[in-house]
Design an enzyme around this catalytic site. Structure first.
Site, PDB file in Angstrom:
ATOM      1  N   ASN A  57     -13.919 -33.350  36.538  1.00 50.55           N
ATOM      2  CA  ASN A  57     -15.283 -33.372  37.065  1.00 50.55           C
ATOM      3  C   ASN A  57     -15.624 -34.826  37.394  1.00 50.55           C
ATOM      4  OD1 ASN A  57     -17.997 -33.232  37.554  1.00 50.55           O
ATOM      5  ND2 ASN A  57     -18.527 -32.182  35.651  1.00 50.55           N
TER       6      ASN A  57
ATOM      7  N   HIS B 218     -24.552 -24.170  39.194  1.00 50.28           N
ATOM      8  CA  HIS B 218     -24.046 -23.737  37.869  1.00 50.28           C
ATOM      9  C   HIS B 218     -23.233 -22.451  37.967  1.00 50.28           C
ATOM     10  CE1 HIS B 218     -27.776 -25.827  35.920  1.00 50.28           C
ATOM     11  NE2 HIS B 218     -26.733 -26.640  35.849  1.00 50.28           N
TER      12      HIS B 218
ATOM     13  N   GLY C 259     -29.825 -26.549  30.194  1.00 52.76           N
ATOM     14  CA  GLY C 259     -29.350 -27.873  29.767  1.00 52.76           C
ATOM     15  C   GLY C 259     -30.324 -28.908  30.289  1.00 52.76           C
ATOM     16  N   ASN C 260     -29.844 -30.095  30.640  1.00 52.35           N
ATOM     17  CA  ASN C 260     -30.728 -31.051  31.321  1.00 52.35           C
ATOM     18  C   ASN C 260     -31.153 -30.466  32.653  1.00 52.35           C
ATOM     19  OD1 ASN C 260     -31.023 -33.267  29.582  1.00 52.35           O
ATOM     20  ND2 ASN C 260     -28.874 -33.796  29.969  1.00 52.35           N
ATOM     21  N   GLY C 261     -30.158 -29.884  33.337  1.00 50.52           N
ATOM     22  CA  GLY C 261     -30.452 -29.053  34.503  1.00 50.52           C
ATOM     23  C   GLY C 261     -30.383 -27.614  34.022  1.00 50.52           C
TER      24      GLY C 261
ATOM     25  N   ASP D  92     -35.318 -35.230  26.638  1.00 51.13           N
ATOM     26  CA  ASP D  92     -34.396 -34.599  25.696  1.00 51.13           C
ATOM     27  C   ASP D  92     -35.167 -33.642  24.798  1.00 51.13           C
ATOM     28  OD1 ASP D  92     -32.731 -34.159  23.328  1.00 51.13           O
ATOM     29  OD2 ASP D  92     -31.454 -35.724  24.182  1.00 51.13           O
ATOM     30  N   LEU D  93     -34.786 -32.393  24.827  1.00 51.18           N
ATOM     31  CA  LEU D  93     -35.544 -31.378  24.093  1.00 51.18           C
ATOM     32  C   LEU D  93     -35.612 -31.658  22.598  1.00 51.18           C
ATOM     33  CD1 LEU D  93     -37.033 -28.610  24.500  1.00 51.18           C
ATOM     34  CD2 LEU D  93     -34.966 -27.610  23.565  1.00 51.18           C
TER      35      LEU D  93
ATOM     36  N   GLY E   8     -26.513 -26.867  26.744  1.00 56.08           N
ATOM     37  CA  GLY E   8     -27.055 -27.651  25.622  1.00 56.08           C
ATOM     38  C   GLY E   8     -28.232 -27.005  24.900  1.00 56.08           C
TER      39      GLY E   8
ATOM     40  N   GLU F 223     -27.452 -23.078  23.879  1.00 55.31           N
ATOM     41  CA  GLU F 223     -26.511 -22.916  22.763  1.00 55.31           C
ATOM     42  C   GLU F 223     -27.070 -23.462  21.459  1.00 55.31           C
ATOM     43  OE1 GLU F 223     -22.700 -24.647  23.931  1.00 55.31           O
ATOM     44  OE2 GLU F 223     -22.927 -23.732  25.908  1.00 55.31           O
ATOM     45  N   ASN F 224     -28.004 -24.438  21.580  1.00 52.24           N
ATOM     46  CA  ASN F 224     -28.407 -25.154  20.362  1.00 52.24           C
ATOM     47  C   ASN F 224     -29.844 -24.957  19.897  1.00 52.24           C
ATOM     48  OD1 ASN F 224     -25.947 -26.735  19.774  1.00 52.24           O
ATOM     49  ND2 ASN F 224     -26.328 -27.521  21.830  1.00 52.24           N
TER      50      ASN F 224
HETATM   51  P1  ADP Z   1     -26.338 -31.236  31.186  1.00 56.24           P
HETATM   52  O1  ADP Z   1     -27.166 -30.412  32.118  1.00 56.24           O
HETATM   53  O2  ADP Z   1     -26.550 -32.714  31.339  1.00 56.24           O
HETATM   54  O3  ADP Z   1     -24.890 -30.814  31.083  1.00 56.24           O
HETATM   55  P2  ADP Z   1     -26.500 -30.213  28.464  1.00 56.24           P
HETATM   56  O4  ADP Z   1     -26.008 -28.853  28.740  1.00 56.24           O
HETATM   57  O5  ADP Z   1     -25.643 -31.141  27.682  1.00 56.24           O
HETATM   58  O6  ADP Z   1     -27.009 -30.946  29.755  1.00 56.24           O
HETATM   59  O7  ADP Z   1     -27.903 -30.050  27.689  1.00 56.24           O
HETATM   60  C1  ADP Z   1     -28.665 -31.144  27.273  1.00 56.24           C
HETATM   61  C2  ADP Z   1     -29.935 -30.624  26.603  1.00 56.24           C
HETATM   62  O8  ADP Z   1     -29.561 -29.884  25.433  1.00 56.24           O
HETATM   63  C3  ADP Z   1     -30.874 -31.728  26.150  1.00 56.24           C
HETATM   64  O9  ADP Z   1     -32.204 -31.405  26.495  1.00 56.24           O
HETATM   65  C4  ADP Z   1     -30.737 -31.697  24.655  1.00 56.24           C
HETATM   66  O10 ADP Z   1     -31.915 -32.075  24.018  1.00 56.24           O
HETATM   67  C5  ADP Z   1     -30.454 -30.228  24.401  1.00 56.24           C
HETATM   68  N1  ADP Z   1     -29.887 -30.052  23.066  1.00 56.24           N
HETATM   69  C6  ADP Z   1     -28.677 -30.434  22.612  1.00 56.24           C
HETATM   70  N2  ADP Z   1     -28.565 -30.176  21.280  1.00 56.24           N
HETATM   71  C7  ADP Z   1     -29.749 -29.639  20.875  1.00 56.24           C
HETATM   72  C8  ADP Z   1     -30.277 -29.164  19.635  1.00 56.24           C
HETATM   73  N3  ADP Z   1     -29.563 -29.207  18.522  1.00 56.24           N
HETATM   74  N4  ADP Z   1     -31.528 -28.665  19.622  1.00 56.24           N
HETATM   75  C9  ADP Z   1     -32.274 -28.625  20.741  1.00 56.24           C
HETATM   76  N5  ADP Z   1     -31.839 -29.054  21.938  1.00 56.24           N
HETATM   77  C10 ADP Z   1     -30.603 -29.551  22.018  1.00 56.24           C
END
Ligand code: ADP
Length: 407
Positions: A8, A180, A210-212, A283-284, A331, A334-335
């Site tokens: 990538n 995506h 995610g961020n997006g 950042d969430l 992100g 999943e989290n």
């Molecule tokens: P990208 O679009 O850059 O690939 P990601 O899929 O890595 O982004 O997602 C990033 C987001 O995931 C951020 O907003 C981050 O805060 C959130 N994130 C990651 N871990 C956690 C967590 N444990 N709890 C809440 N949000 C999370």
């Protein structure tokens, strides 16, 4: 067994994974950041070994050279010779209407990728530079392009067309493309396996958060609608992107703030979304922390984010005349236990019987609904690199070669 390099390339970064196929074992992976910006950082890992090298890497070709040396390193290397790499799969953001599947790179495909630059001026040039650098240093293996947009090419015209003068679609290609796609394709396929039902008969809503972020309606394995549009700016609220807004706000702001349209668009892309609503962060994790301490704007940002996602879920359930499962990935998906529960609560009327006890996990595959729930919800960690490697295997002909050898 064949080894595929999954790549990538961004404008100043390059992420890669060396994947053994068909076992799908990740032999090594890494990311090179700050390419061409001085003090480049190459972070590499193989099993438990982690290496970080900081040195100037002037351009993508130098970065590819760096990574090819690293994967063959006497101490940290995962392979002995470059001959072991049998194909390279490349992520490409925009394939326009030309590509509805991954393709083998040829001169003709390269010309078409150039023609798609105007649709993704920030992303495609970096993807092309990456492909060219790899082609130069690994000239004798097949290279495969895997597009973020390809999966959504199955959307019907009534979904992808904007209500604008028709000739803008014909002349300029103005339509919804969606992004995506590799992630939505991966998680929906996996959902069918988990549910032990044929993908062809399932109605799925995939939430890549995610961020997006984007939501996709996937009916019978085909994307029939998605929240991102002509560009990745459309759809739900994102980290720094506004998502859907009334287009007439743009000239209004240009006038009020005496800014150019590019400057206002930069605000839409980089200074909006969760960042702007919360006034804290994109950042969430930071926003959740502030919201838990009672910060009103942080709570508002979360409410708006969740509301927009629920609106798309409702809309897609209507479009598909039902839904069998909702998937959370990336992100946030999943989290974030909190966001998932806010989305899934009060959807009983839809047949989603959310089980909060299953929700307290991060980054693992998990069913979030009771076994008796008519409609399911799942966390399914995405794996775009693996999807790229799988496509690369099947399209480059390695898979067929293997079958012939085995026969
Ligand atoms: P990208 O679009 O850059 O690939 P990601 O899929 O890595 O982004 O997602 C990033 C987001 O995931 C951020 O907003 C981050 O805060 C959130 N994130 C990651 N871990 C956690 C967590 N444990 N709890 C809440 N949000 C999370």
């Amino acid at each position: 067994m064949p080894i595929v390099l999954s790549v990538n390339s961004g404008s100043s970064s390059l992420k890669y994974q060396l994947i053994d196929m068909p076992s799908e074992h990740v032999m090594a992976k890494g990311v090179i950041e700050r390419i061409g910006l001085g003090d480049s950082i190459h972070t590499y890992s193989m099993n438990d070994i982690k290496v970080e090298v900081t040195e100037d890497i002037a351009n993508h070709e130098a970065a590819v050279g760096h990574l090819l040396k690293m994967v063959q390193h006497d101490k940290y290397g995962a392979i002995q010779s470059l001959d072991e790499i049998q194909a390279v799969g490349h992520r490409v953001v925009h394939g326009g209407e030309r590509f509805s599947n991954s393709v083998l790179m040829t001169d003709e495909v390269m010309n078409q990728l150039h023609a798609c630059i105007e649709l993704a001026p920030l992303h495609n040039p970096a993807n092309i530079t990456g492909i060219q650098a790899f082609q130069k240093l690994l000239p004798s293996v097949p290279h495969v392009a895997v597009f973020d947009t390809a999966f959504h090419q199955s959307m019907p015209k009534k979904t992808y067309l904007y209500s604008l003068p028709y000739e803008y679609y014909e002349k300029f290609g103005i339509r919804k493309y969606g992004f995506h796609g590799t992630s939505h394709r991966f998680v929906t396929k996996r959902a069918a396996q988990i549910m032990d039902r044929p993908l062809e008969e399932l109605k799925l809503i995939s939430c890549h958060l995610g961020n997006g972020s984007s939501i996709a309606a996937v009916h019978g394995g085909q994307s029939i609608d998605t929240s991102m549009g002509f560009t990745p700016l459309a759809g739900v609220t994102m980290g720094t992107r506004s998502g859907d807004v009334d287009s007439a706000i743009l000239p209004f702001l240009m006038d009020k703030l005496d800014l150019s349209e590019k400057e206002v668009l930069d605000i839409y892309n980089q200074k909006s979304g969760l960042l702007a609503l919360s006034g804290i962060s994109s950042d969430l994790r930071d926003i959740e922390e502030a919201a838990q301490q009672g910060n009103e704007r942080a709570n508002l940002a979360i409410d708006i984010f969740v509301e927009r996602i629920r609106n798309y879920i409702g809309s897609y359930a209507v479009q598909m005349n039902g839904v069998d499962a909702i998937i959370f990935t990336a992100g946030i998906g999943e989290n974030s236990q909190w966001i998932r529960s806010l989305i899934l609560e009060k959807l009983d009327w839809m047949g989603i019987h959310f089980d909060p006890q299953q929700n307290g996990v991060r980054g693992v595959e998990r069913e979030l609904t009771y076994a008796t729930s008519p409609v399911k919800a799942f966390i399914i960690p995405t794996n775009e690199e693996l999807m790229i490697a799988r496509d690369t295997m099947s399209i480059s002909g390695i898979e067929e070669g293997m079958e012939l050898c085995l026969r």
